[in-house]
Design an enzyme around this catalytic site. Structure first.
Site, PDB file in Angstrom:
ATOM      1  N   ASP A  55      -1.285  -0.503  17.698  1.00 27.30           N
ATOM      2  CA  ASP A  55      -0.356   0.865  16.626  1.00 27.30           C
ATOM      3  C   ASP A  55      -0.540   1.863  17.481  1.00 27.30           C
ATOM      4  O   ASP A  55       0.413   3.300  16.499  1.00 27.30           O
ATOM      5  CB  ASP A  55      -1.862   0.236  15.188  1.00 27.30           C
ATOM      6  CG  ASP A  55      -1.448   1.267  14.526  1.00 27.30           C
ATOM      7  OD1 ASP A  55       0.164   0.974  13.823  1.00 27.30           O
ATOM      8  OD2 ASP A  55      -1.826   2.267  14.158  1.00 27.30           O
TER       9      ASP A  55
ATOM     10  N   THR B 298       0.909  -1.434   0.058  1.00 30.96           N
ATOM     11  CA  THR B 298       0.027  -0.206  -0.160  1.00 30.96           C
ATOM     12  C   THR B 298       0.976   1.460   0.058  1.00 30.96           C
ATOM     13  O   THR B 298       0.780   1.893  -0.807  1.00 30.96           O
ATOM     14  CB  THR B 298      -0.975   0.157   1.263  1.00 30.96           C
ATOM     15  OG1 THR B 298      -1.986  -1.318   1.440  1.00 30.96           O
ATOM     16  CG2 THR B 298      -1.895   1.227   1.435  1.00 30.96           C
TER      17      THR B 298
ATOM     18  N   LYS C 107       2.411   4.593  17.462  1.00 33.90           N
ATOM     19  CA  LYS C 107       2.911   6.274  17.460  1.00 33.90           C
ATOM     20  C   LYS C 107       3.308   6.873  18.406  1.00 33.90           C
ATOM     21  O   LYS C 107       3.898   8.008  18.732  1.00 33.90           O
ATOM     22  CB  LYS C 107       1.658   6.129  16.400  1.00 33.90           C
ATOM     23  CG  LYS C 107       1.316   5.168  15.503  1.00 33.90           C
ATOM     24  CD  LYS C 107       0.288   5.709  14.766  1.00 33.90           C
ATOM     25  CE  LYS C 107      -0.179   4.586  13.606  1.00 33.90           C
ATOM     26  NZ  LYS C 107      -1.000   4.799  13.143  1.00 33.90           N
TER      27      LYS C 107
HETATM   28  P1  NAP Z   1       2.059  -3.876   2.985  1.00 30.97           P
HETATM   29  O1  NAP Z   1       0.443  -3.770   1.780  1.00 30.97           O
HETATM   30  O2  NAP Z   1       1.214  -5.295   3.322  1.00 30.97           O
HETATM   31  O3  NAP Z   1       2.755  -4.120   2.162  1.00 30.97           O
HETATM   32  C1  NAP Z   1       4.321  -4.772   3.092  1.00 30.97           C
HETATM   33  C2  NAP Z   1       4.922  -4.865   1.491  1.00 30.97           C
HETATM   34  O4  NAP Z   1       6.564  -4.869   2.236  1.00 30.97           O
HETATM   35  C3  NAP Z   1       4.792  -5.608   0.160  1.00 30.97           C
HETATM   36  O5  NAP Z   1       5.020  -5.021  -0.749  1.00 30.97           O
HETATM   37  C4  NAP Z   1       5.844  -7.228   0.661  1.00 30.97           C
HETATM   38  O6  NAP Z   1       6.146  -7.697  -0.642  1.00 30.97           O
HETATM   39  C5  NAP Z   1       6.599  -6.241   1.139  1.00 30.97           C
HETATM   40  N1  NAP Z   1       7.924  -7.328   2.723  1.00 30.97           N
HETATM   41  C6  NAP Z   1       7.629  -8.041   3.181  1.00 30.97           C
HETATM   42  N2  NAP Z   1       8.430  -9.196   3.315  1.00 30.97           N
HETATM   43  C7  NAP Z   1       9.450  -8.364   3.090  1.00 30.97           C
HETATM   44  C8  NAP Z   1      11.581  -8.446   2.860  1.00 30.97           C
HETATM   45  N3  NAP Z   1      11.565  -9.499   3.674  1.00 30.97           N
HETATM   46  N4  NAP Z   1      11.669  -8.438   2.404  1.00 30.97           N
HETATM   47  C9  NAP Z   1      10.995  -7.074   1.235  1.00 30.97           C
HETATM   48  N5  NAP Z   1      10.215  -6.824   1.158  1.00 30.97           N
HETATM   49  C10 NAP Z   1       9.236  -7.006   1.754  1.00 30.97           C
HETATM   50  O7  NAP Z   1       1.991  -2.706   3.685  1.00 30.97           O
HETATM   51  P2  NAP Z   1       1.883  -1.354   4.402  1.00 30.97           P
HETATM   52  O8  NAP Z   1       0.052  -0.876   4.407  1.00 30.97           O
HETATM   53  O9  NAP Z   1       2.902  -0.940   2.853  1.00 30.97           O
HETATM   54  O10 NAP Z   1       2.432  -1.211   5.216  1.00 30.97           O
HETATM   55  C11 NAP Z   1       4.015  -0.906   4.866  1.00 30.97           C
HETATM   56  C12 NAP Z   1       4.460  -0.061   6.136  1.00 30.97           C
HETATM   57  O11 NAP Z   1       4.283   1.501   6.554  1.00 30.97           O
HETATM   58  C13 NAP Z   1       4.513  -0.482   7.567  1.00 30.97           C
HETATM   59  O12 NAP Z   1       5.622  -0.676   8.832  1.00 30.97           O
HETATM   60  C14 NAP Z   1       2.755   0.354   8.230  1.00 30.97           C
HETATM   61  O13 NAP Z   1       2.463   0.250   9.163  1.00 30.97           O
HETATM   62  C15 NAP Z   1       3.207   1.604   7.440  1.00 30.97           C
HETATM   63  N6  NAP Z   1       2.171   2.406   7.658  1.00 30.97           N
HETATM   64  C16 NAP Z   1       1.179   1.705   6.716  1.00 30.97           C
HETATM   65  C17 NAP Z   1      -0.252   3.104   7.150  1.00 30.97           C
HETATM   66  C18 NAP Z   1      -1.272   2.114   5.603  1.00 30.97           C
HETATM   67  O14 NAP Z   1      -2.478   3.484   5.704  1.00 30.97           O
HETATM   68  N7  NAP Z   1      -1.658   1.180   4.731  1.00 30.97           N
HETATM   69  C19 NAP Z   1       0.194   4.303   7.020  1.00 30.97           C
HETATM   70  C20 NAP Z   1       1.247   4.810   7.958  1.00 30.97           C
HETATM   71  C21 NAP Z   1       2.066   3.397   8.486  1.00 30.97           C
HETATM   72  P3  NAP Z   1       5.604  -8.357  -1.939  1.00 30.97           P
HETATM   73  O15 NAP Z   1       4.241  -7.047  -1.556  1.00 30.97           O
HETATM   74  O16 NAP Z   1       6.393  -9.184  -2.219  1.00 30.97           O
HETATM   75  O17 NAP Z   1       4.558  -9.891  -0.619  1.00 30.97           O
HETATM   76  N1  HSE Z   2      -3.038   0.657  10.796  1.00 29.34           N
HETATM   77  C1  HSE Z   2      -2.995   1.923  11.037  1.00 29.34           C
HETATM   78  C2  HSE Z   2      -4.571   2.939  11.315  1.00 29.34           C
HETATM   79  C3  HSE Z   2      -2.339   3.353   9.232  1.00 29.34           C
HETATM   80  O1  HSE Z   2      -5.166   2.225  10.546  1.00 29.34           O
HETATM   81  O2  HSE Z   2      -4.266   3.848  11.499  1.00 29.34           O
HETATM   82  C4  HSE Z   2      -1.472   4.119   9.404  1.00 29.34           C
HETATM   83  O3  HSE Z   2       0.099   3.967  10.684  1.00 29.34           O
END
Ligand code: NAP
Ligand code: HSE
Length: 442
Positions: free
Chosen positions: A215, A21, A219
């Protein structure tokens, strides 16, 4: 640091680990806004290498021209990479290995990973500052809201008395849906709403991290460090999630003039710093009561500025990418500020107040057998702990069914309220585990 780093005209070359994402959103933003970013930074920000788990996965962004690394850690030693962007997730494992290696190799680091920073933030800040590189983490706290920049820069002239806010978009999305359901009479199940939050990319890989308050606590631990200039101390956060919140409590909250929110609170209290995440009833007329859906908000009280409130989308691809790229822009411009607002070696430990010492007001809901003397028994439990009742509601009358009795208290110490509630739970007339929710007057 790689040689091109010193050039103000050469591109900032970045390597991105994680293409989910946030990684996908970041690549999309960098592609679509490349000209705008070049104008604003005076140089291009160029993605040169990427890594994710599955190379064959179909991606929403074009990556065929980019160098691929099977092992994320390889980005840290890629000589063409100036800055590493960690968007994998998880407190340890591949994310930690990559971040440590990136800093050890003198690369700037940007991460959205609050779990990682909550557990290793102080050590990573020390490593970044020793290497003379940036550690950017705007996206890790409150998604698209630039709260880290606001605290480290815009409000840096203030002594901050405390900060509180809605830091988890998924929980706020669920509580808002429950509230709307109560108001409209069409309550959706917890699972339905959570599934929708997952589909929209808001929830963590394990959504229990969201709904159990972890989570938001990650933060908050980061925010506390920036606000009070102390090392990150996740273990000192009191954490409760939203699993036990029922529609009936949301209904009573409305009746009493409150809205239900999962708040994260950092406060310099008489017994030490309070760091707490738990559901709260907040006054209906408080601005934070109307921060709904996936939106987050942070309220900061500074001694000179007064009270400020920052509100915006707290999760999702676009808002989070916006924050990640803000950190990259700082790096491209050569702007550097201490990671947690003071140099890492100057972070000074603070004592943290136990939750039992917290003084506040409380909502207590009991499901009782409707018979004479029950209210006297409940009142005795409160009297024995010197907890004073502010109001009581018992409207339903049904000798055959459990009926709700709702109490609100005057200010009391949490330990006393907890003992009173435990005593109530033992009464033969109480049919369910009592529900206790803190009321925040803000
Ligand atoms: P996500 O959609 O689950 O994406 C995770 C990515 O990491 C995927 O592309 C996955 O690969 C890759 N990955 C997993 N294991 C790996 C490894 N060992 N080596 C290299 N790549 C690997 O997660 P996300 O929502 O983008 O979140 C990513 C980070 O941002 C997290 O720390 C989360 O807490 C933070 N965050 C998320 C949001 C949000 O709204 N989603 C907001 C703020 C912060 P594949 O695609 O090949 O499976
Ligand atoms: N899972 C987190 C939330 C993503 O719902 O706020 C943003 O950090």
């Amino acid at each position: 640091m790689s040689s091109d780093q010193t050039s103000v005209t050469g591109p900032l070359r970045i390597g991105v680990a994680g293409l989910g994402t946030v990684g996908g959103g970041t690549l999309k933003l960098l592609q679509e806004q490349s000209e705008l970013l070049q104008r604003r930074c005076g140089r291009r920000i160029e993605v040169v290498a990427v890594s994710a788990r599955d190379r064959r996965k179909t991606r929403e962004v074009e990556i065929s021209a980019l160098r691929w690394h099977d092992r994320a850690e390889a980005l840290a030693t890629d000589t063409e990479v100036d800055a590493v962007v960690e968007l994998i997730g998880g407190a340890d494992g591949a994310a930690l290995a990559l971040c440590e290696a990136a800093l050890a190799n003198g690369k700037h680091l940007v991460t959205a990973n609050k779990a990682l920073l909550a557990h290793h933030g102080t050590a990573l800040a020390q490593a970044a500052e020793a290497a003379g590189v940036n550690l950017g983490y705007e996206a890790a706290v409150a998604g698209g809201i630039p709260i880290i920049k606001a605290l480290r820069e815009g409000l840096a002239g203030n002594r901050i008395e405390g900060a509180y806010g809605i830091l988890n978009g998924t929980c706020n999305y669920i509580l808002t849906a429950m509230h709307d359901g109560v108001r409209s009479g069409q309550v959706q199940s917890f699972e339905t709403v959570l599934n929708e939050a997952q589909r929209l990319g808001y929830a963590e890989a394990d959504p229990a991290t969201d709904i159990d308050g972890i989570d938001a606590a990650h933060k908050l631990a980061i925010l506390t460090s920036v606000v009070f200039g102390c090392p990150v101390n996740f273990d000192a956060v009191h954490i409760e999630g939203i699993r036990h919140i029922n529609a009936i409590d949301i209904e009573y909250a409305l009746e009493l003039g409150y809205r239900m929110k999962l708040l994260a609170i950092a406060r310099d209290a008489p017994n030490g710093i309070e760091q707490r995440v738990h559901p709260c009833m907040v006054p209906e007329n408080a601005p934070i009561a109307h921060v709904d859906g996936v939106f987050n908000a942070v309220v900061v009280k500074g001694d000179f500025v007064g009270t400020t409130m920052f509100e915006g989308p707290g999760a999702g691809a676009g808002p989070t990418a916006s924050a990640v790229v803000a950190d990259l822009i700082d790096i491209a411009r050569g702007q550097m500020v201490p990671t947690f607002a003071v140099p890492a070696k100057s972070l000074s430990p603070r004592s943290f107040a136990p939750m039992a010492k917290h003084v506040g007001t409380y909502y207590i809901r009991l499901m009782v057998v409707d018979r004479p003397g029950v209210i006297a028994e409940i009142a005795a439990c409160l009297r024995d702990q010197q907890v004073s009742v502010e109001a009581m509601i018992q409207r339903a009358r049904d000798p055959d069914e459990a009926v709700p009795v709702v109490l609100t208290t005057h200010e009391a110490e949490e330990a006393a309220v907890t003992r009173a509630v435990a005593a109530m739970a033992k009464l033969g007339s109480i049919l369910e585990t009592p529900c206790m929710i803190r009321i925040e007057t803000l």
